[in-house]
Design a protein around this motif. Structure first.
Motif, PDB file in Angstrom:
ATOM      1  N   MET A   1       0.820  -1.214   0.000  1.00 27.37           N
ATOM      2  CA  MET A   1       0.000   0.000   0.000  1.00 27.37           C
ATOM      3  C   MET A   1       0.852   1.262   0.000  1.00 27.37           C
ATOM      4  SD  MET A   1      -2.989  -0.566  -0.551  1.00 27.37           S
ATOM      5  CE  MET A   1      -3.605   1.068  -0.692  1.00 27.37           C
ATOM      6  N   TYR A   4       1.580   2.348  -3.473  1.00 25.86           N
ATOM      7  CA  TYR A   4       0.390   2.951  -4.099  1.00 25.86           C
ATOM      8  C   TYR A   4       0.228   4.383  -3.608  1.00 25.86           C
ATOM      9  CZ  TYR A   4      -1.917  -1.123  -6.244  1.00 25.86           C
ATOM     10  OH  TYR A   4      -2.268  -2.168  -7.033  1.00 25.86           O
ATOM     11  N   GLN A   5       0.354   4.531  -2.280  1.00 20.75           N
ATOM     12  CA  GLN A   5       0.161   5.864  -1.695  1.00 20.75           C
ATOM     13  C   GLN A   5       1.250   6.824  -2.153  1.00 20.75           C
ATOM     14  OE1 GLN A   5      -0.038   4.687   2.400  1.00 20.75           O
ATOM     15  NE2 GLN A   5      -2.159   4.023   2.247  1.00 20.75           N
ATOM     16  N   ARG A 102      -8.556  17.003   5.397  1.00 16.05           N
ATOM     17  CA  ARG A 102      -9.690  16.476   6.169  1.00 16.05           C
ATOM     18  C   ARG A 102     -10.291  15.269   5.467  1.00 16.05           C
ATOM     19  NH1 ARG A 102     -14.968  19.464   8.137  1.00 16.05           N
ATOM     20  NH2 ARG A 102     -15.304  18.047   9.863  1.00 16.05           N
ATOM     21  N   MET A 103     -10.341  15.345   4.137  1.00 13.22           N
ATOM     22  CA  MET A 103     -10.848  14.199   3.349  1.00 13.22           C
ATOM     23  C   MET A 103      -9.937  12.988   3.575  1.00 13.22           C
ATOM     24  SD  MET A 103     -13.423  15.062   1.175  1.00 13.22           S
ATOM     25  CE  MET A 103     -13.321  14.515  -0.504  1.00 13.22           C
ATOM     26  N   ILE A 104      -8.628  13.232   3.527  1.00 14.55           N
ATOM     27  CA  ILE A 104      -7.670  12.126   3.696  1.00 14.55           C
ATOM     28  C   ILE A 104      -7.796  11.542   5.099  1.00 14.55           C
ATOM     29  CG2 ILE A 104      -5.224  11.518   3.792  1.00 14.55           C
ATOM     30  CD1 ILE A 104      -4.724  13.739   1.732  1.00 14.55           C
ATOM     31  N   LEU A 105      -7.880  12.428   6.079  1.00 13.36           N
ATOM     32  CA  LEU A 105      -7.882  11.952   7.463  1.00 13.36           C
ATOM     33  C   LEU A 105      -9.249  11.430   7.930  1.00 13.36           C
ATOM     34  CD1 LEU A 105      -5.389  14.322   9.246  1.00 13.36           C
ATOM     35  CD2 LEU A 105      -5.069  11.954   8.604  1.00 13.36           C
ATOM     36  N   SER A 106     -10.185  11.300   7.000  1.00 17.70           N
ATOM     37  CA  SER A 106     -11.398  10.554   7.347  1.00 17.70           C
ATOM     38  C   SER A 106     -11.200   9.092   6.946  1.00 17.70           C
ATOM     39  CB  SER A 106     -12.624  11.158   6.659  1.00 17.70           C
ATOM     40  OG  SER A 106     -12.513  11.034   5.270  1.00 17.70           O
ATOM     41  N   ARG A 107      -9.989   8.802   6.450  1.00 17.03           N
ATOM     42  CA  ARG A 107      -9.634   7.434   6.033  1.00 17.03           C
ATOM     43  C   ARG A 107      -8.816   6.751   7.126  1.00 17.03           C
ATOM     44  NH1 ARG A 107     -12.149   5.835   1.445  1.00 17.03           N
ATOM     45  NH2 ARG A 107     -12.808   7.697   0.364  1.00 17.03           N
ATOM     46  N   PRO A 108      -8.804   5.425   7.107  1.00 15.07           N
ATOM     47  CA  PRO A 108      -8.040   4.735   8.159  1.00 15.07           C
ATOM     48  C   PRO A 108      -6.544   4.710   7.889  1.00 15.07           C
ATOM     49  CG  PRO A 108      -9.166   3.141   6.775  1.00 15.07           C
ATOM     50  CD  PRO A 108      -9.568   4.482   6.271  1.00 15.07           C
ATOM     51  N   VAL A 109      -5.952   5.881   7.762  1.00  7.61           N
ATOM     52  CA  VAL A 109      -4.497   5.958   7.557  1.00  7.61           C
ATOM     53  C   VAL A 109      -3.916   6.702   8.758  1.00  7.61           C
ATOM     54  CG1 VAL A 109      -4.693   8.077   6.154  1.00  7.61           C
ATOM     55  CG2 VAL A 109      -2.668   6.660   5.932  1.00  7.61           C
ATOM     56  N   THR A 110      -2.791   6.223   9.274  1.00 11.52           N
ATOM     57  CA  THR A 110      -2.227   6.911  10.438  1.00 11.52           C
ATOM     58  C   THR A 110      -1.562   8.207   9.980  1.00 11.52           C
ATOM     59  OG1 THR A 110      -0.104   5.813  10.260  1.00 11.52           O
ATOM     60  CG2 THR A 110      -1.747   4.729  11.631  1.00 11.52           C
ATOM     61  N   ARG A 111      -1.473   9.138  10.891  1.00 17.13           N
ATOM     62  CA  ARG A 111      -0.883  10.432  10.532  1.00 17.13           C
ATOM     63  C   ARG A 111       0.595  10.285  10.195  1.00 17.13           C
ATOM     64  NH1 ARG A 111      -3.772  15.187  14.083  1.00 17.13           N
ATOM     65  NH2 ARG A 111      -5.850  14.326  14.014  1.00 17.13           N
ATOM     66  N   LEU A 114       0.972   8.902   6.730  1.00 26.79           N
ATOM     67  CA  LEU A 114       0.673   9.948   5.757  1.00 26.79           C
ATOM     68  C   LEU A 114       1.872  10.872   5.581  1.00 26.79           C
ATOM     69  CD1 LEU A 114      -1.456  11.414   3.985  1.00 26.79           C
ATOM     70  CD2 LEU A 114      -2.083  12.706   5.996  1.00 26.79           C
ATOM     71  N   TYR A 273       0.806  15.173  14.886  1.00 22.99           N
ATOM     72  CA  TYR A 273       0.037  14.156  15.600  1.00 22.99           C
ATOM     73  C   TYR A 273      -0.882  14.777  16.651  1.00 22.99           C
ATOM     74  CZ  TYR A 273      -1.171   9.808  17.887  1.00 22.99           C
ATOM     75  OH  TYR A 273      -1.883   8.762  18.399  1.00 22.99           O
TER      76      TYR A 273
ATOM     77  N   GLN B  50     -10.023  13.166  13.843  1.00 17.17           N
ATOM     78  CA  GLN B  50      -9.331  14.371  13.358  1.00 17.17           C
ATOM     79  C   GLN B  50      -9.154  15.375  14.485  1.00 17.17           C
ATOM     80  OE1 GLN B  50     -12.009  15.570  10.253  1.00 17.17           O
ATOM     81  NE2 GLN B  50     -11.227  14.051   8.821  1.00 17.17           N
ATOM     82  N   ARG B  69      -7.618   3.937  15.689  1.00 16.49           N
ATOM     83  CA  ARG B  69      -8.255   4.734  14.644  1.00 16.49           C
ATOM     84  C   ARG B  69      -8.389   3.976  13.317  1.00 16.49           C
ATOM     85  NH1 ARG B  69      -6.654   8.008  10.745  1.00 16.49           N
ATOM     86  NH2 ARG B  69      -8.115   9.667  10.179  1.00 16.49           N
ATOM     87  N   LEU B  73     -12.049   3.190  11.548  1.00 13.73           N
ATOM     88  CA  LEU B  73     -12.492   3.880  10.331  1.00 13.73           C
ATOM     89  C   LEU B  73     -12.478   2.992   9.089  1.00 13.73           C
ATOM     90  CD1 LEU B  73     -10.875   7.415  10.709  1.00 13.73           C
ATOM     91  CD2 LEU B  73     -13.078   6.602  11.500  1.00 13.73           C
ATOM     92  N   PHE B  80     -17.872  16.045   3.644  1.00 12.38           N
ATOM     93  CA  PHE B  80     -17.906  17.313   4.383  1.00 12.38           C
ATOM     94  C   PHE B  80     -18.560  18.395   3.535  1.00 12.38           C
ATOM     95  CE2 PHE B  80     -14.135  14.921   5.615  1.00 12.38           C
ATOM     96  CZ  PHE B  80     -14.472  14.684   6.931  1.00 12.38           C
TER      97      PHE B  80
END
Lengths: 279, 308
Positions: A1, A4-5, A102-111, A114, A273, B50, B69, B73, B80
């Motif tokens: 992954m 891909y990212q 915000r769109m990205i961080l509504s996904r199950p990816v850790t900060r 990212l 974080y 967030q 998290r 999720l 939004f």
């Protein structure tokens, strides 16, 4: 992954027009320096005098390699930090400003994941920008100057001479080191970008820090502290164009730059974080 | 599906959310209402990891969002207000980029979702050429790509024209009906919430002031509007029969516990009182909401951080 990212991050980065400003400005600056070098007698006369005084034939040394190395100095000091900071400062702060973070961080990816992806994408950009600087510099110089040995007038240092094939190798080795300088400056801007700031603020902070370090490093009063300044180690690329090459110093600066990069990343990711991401 | 337990969130000295607890059961369309700055977006931010809560726990799908998290999720999609994308890339590329933060997604799945939201034929165009409605559809597509079980919609109809709002409403109902999604909807459009939601929570200055079913909010259970030939006589008769406990405004009667409208009609007709009209009084969500806000604003100043 991760791959891909990373590919996606590169699409984002290289899909933006502003990413290419650095490449375009380098070409323009190189073309301008080259024309001045070719049509004004000043630089050639000085180089010829220096070579003749030391018993070398200027015809062998005023070559495309020499001119490409000559062009490298102003660009590496002035333009490179600007354009890598611009991209590094954008990587996180621009996404936060635009709302895509915000769109990205509504996904199950850790900060941290990212940020790691973004940092690697920024490092790839910095690497290619440095490499492009060498390739376009050499290609443009080759249009007006013949192939020959390399003569480097390293400011503040004794000059260095290399035969053509060794010179070519060291010229590109210097660009590899320059890429590390570019990655470090990008990493510094990236660190500021992780805080709750505007992209321009992150870029300005990084450039200001580089300039302040450079100014302090060049004040004779602080000469004893020179190895403590970041910019001293960012000059590692110059060591490869010196004679004799001090590999010990190269190794020392490289390991410190790795440490700086790690520190910038850890500080940036810690700040990111603990941050609340809001619209 | 979502459980907030005694949540506080402070920004500096201001408490944006105070002691908030709520439960969104699986399969519901749950409405989150409140004025601007009531804490809706902060609450949603905490559900998505967030925004970090200052106190309390947030669980999504059974997992603690703060500590787990990525697991919490895994089956969540979100939209939004004013959807933003990488405008210089195509819709398709945007979907690939966003979906890969969840996991690998096949081209077949991408095509399926693009078709579902009605963007087929435009997916390869740059997003900058999209209308607001198309962007909303793209936002919906990205939210649906990970095959979510929970959809969080923060003001999804914001900026849409009446046709767009109508379309969004039908899409939400379709998502609930066809895909069986649990939906959390934050909206200012009370009419929209009234038509969509089965359960609502109202926030006021960061505090929960109401949580319950829409029926509880809109129906004044014991009031019945009655139109008869002689209202005072009818009231007397009904009180004697212990069918009502009182009356109001010369047109409403208050039902006694266990009594219903059919018994009232039967009693009145049997006593020779003509009944022209009888109906339970229903409030609109708007009147319920406005009354609630009015009563709250006279009560409390904005909360500041509690001293421990």
């Amino acid at each position: 992954m991760f791959l891909y990212q990373l590919r996606n991050e590169l699409w984002k980065l290289f899909g933006k027009k502003r990413t290419y400003i650095g490449f375009v400005m380098f070409l323009l600056a190189q073309a301008l320096i080259l024309l001045l070098f070719h049509f004004s007698a000043g630089p050639t006369r000085q180089m010829t005098r220096l070579l003749e005084m030391n018993g070398f034939d200027p015809k062998d040394y005023i070559s495309c390699l020499t001119v490409a190395a000559f062009m490298l100095f102003p660009i590496a000091y002035l333009l490179l930090p600007l354009f890598v900071s611009l991209v590094g400062g954008d990587l996180v702060a621009k996404e936060a400003e635009d709302g895509t973070l915000r769109m990205i961080l509504s996904r199950p990816v850790t900060r941290v994941r990212l940020l790691a992806v973004k940092w690697v994408a920024g490092a790839i950009f910095a690497f290619f920008l440095s490499l492009a600087l060498g390739i376009t510099g050499l290609a443009l110089s080759a249009c007006l100057f013949p192939w020959g040995h390399l003569f480097v007038a390293n400011p503040g240092e004794p000059f260095a001479i290399f035969d053509a094939s060794t010179g070519c190798r060291y010229f590109f080795a210097a660009h590899l080191m320059l890429a590390i300088k570019a990655i470090t400056i990008m990493g510094l801007a990236f660190m500021f970008s992780c805080f709750n700031v505007k992209p321009a603020t992150a870029t300005i902070l990084a450039i200001s820090l580089i300039f302040v370090s450079s100014i302090l490093q060049n004040i004779p009063y602080f000469s004893d502290f020179t190895p403590w300044f970041l910019t001293y180690h960012l000059d590692v690329w110059r060591l490869v164009l010196a004679q004799p090459i001090s590999w010990w110093k190269v190794g020392q600066s490289l390991s410190l730059l790795v440490g700086f990069n790690l520190s910038f990343f850890v500080i940036g990711s810690t700040a990111f974080y603990v941050r609340d991401i809001k619209s | 599906m979502i459980a907030l337990d005694n949540i506080d969130k402070a920004f500096g000295r201001r408490l944006a959310v105070s002691n908030l607890s709520l439960q969104v059961p699986r399969g519901e369309i749950y409405g989150l209402l409140g004025h601007n700055g009531a804490g809706k977006s902060t609450a949603i931010g905490m559900m998505l990891g967030q925004v970090w809560p200052s106190r309390g726990t947030v669980r999504v799908g059974g997992f603690d969002v703060t500590t787990q998290r990525t697991r919490a999720l895994q089956k969540v999609g979100a939209i939004f207000e004013t959807p933003v994308f990488y405008d210089y890339l195509s819709g398709w590329r945007n979907l690939e980029i966003l979906s890969h933060y969840t996991g690998p997604v096949s081209d077949t799945r991408l095509k399926e979702v693009v078709e579902w939201v009605g963007l087929t034929g435009r997916e390869q165009s740059k997003v900058r050429t999209y209308s607001h409605g198309m962007r909303t559809r793209l936002a919906l597509a990205q939210a649906l790509l990970p095959a979510p079980e929970l959809l969080i919609l923060d003001e999804p109809s914001d900026g849409l024209d009446p046709e767009g709002i109508h379309e969004m409403r039908h899409t939400i109902l379709r998502l609930h009906r066809e895909l069986g999604l649990t939906i959390l909807l934050s909206s200012h459009l009370l009419n929209e919430v009234e038509q969509l939601c089965t359960r609502i929570c109202v926030l006021h200055q960061g505090e929960k002031v109401f949580e319950g079913s829409l029926a509880e909010a809109t129906q004044t259970r014991h009031y019945v509007r009655l139109k008869t030939g002689d209202f005072p006589a009818a009231v007397r008769l009904l009180e004697e029969n212990r069918l009502i406990t009182g009356s109001r405004d010369g047109k409403y009667v208050i039902l006694a516990e266990g009594a219903d409208t059919d018994q009232i009609v039967k009693a009145l007709v049997a006593a020779g009182h003509p009944v022209f009209e009888i109906a339970r009084e229903e409030r609109t969500l708007e009147s319920f909401y406005l009354n609630l806000m009015q009563s709250q604003s006279t009560k409390t100043p904005p909360p500041l951080l509690r001293a421990n």
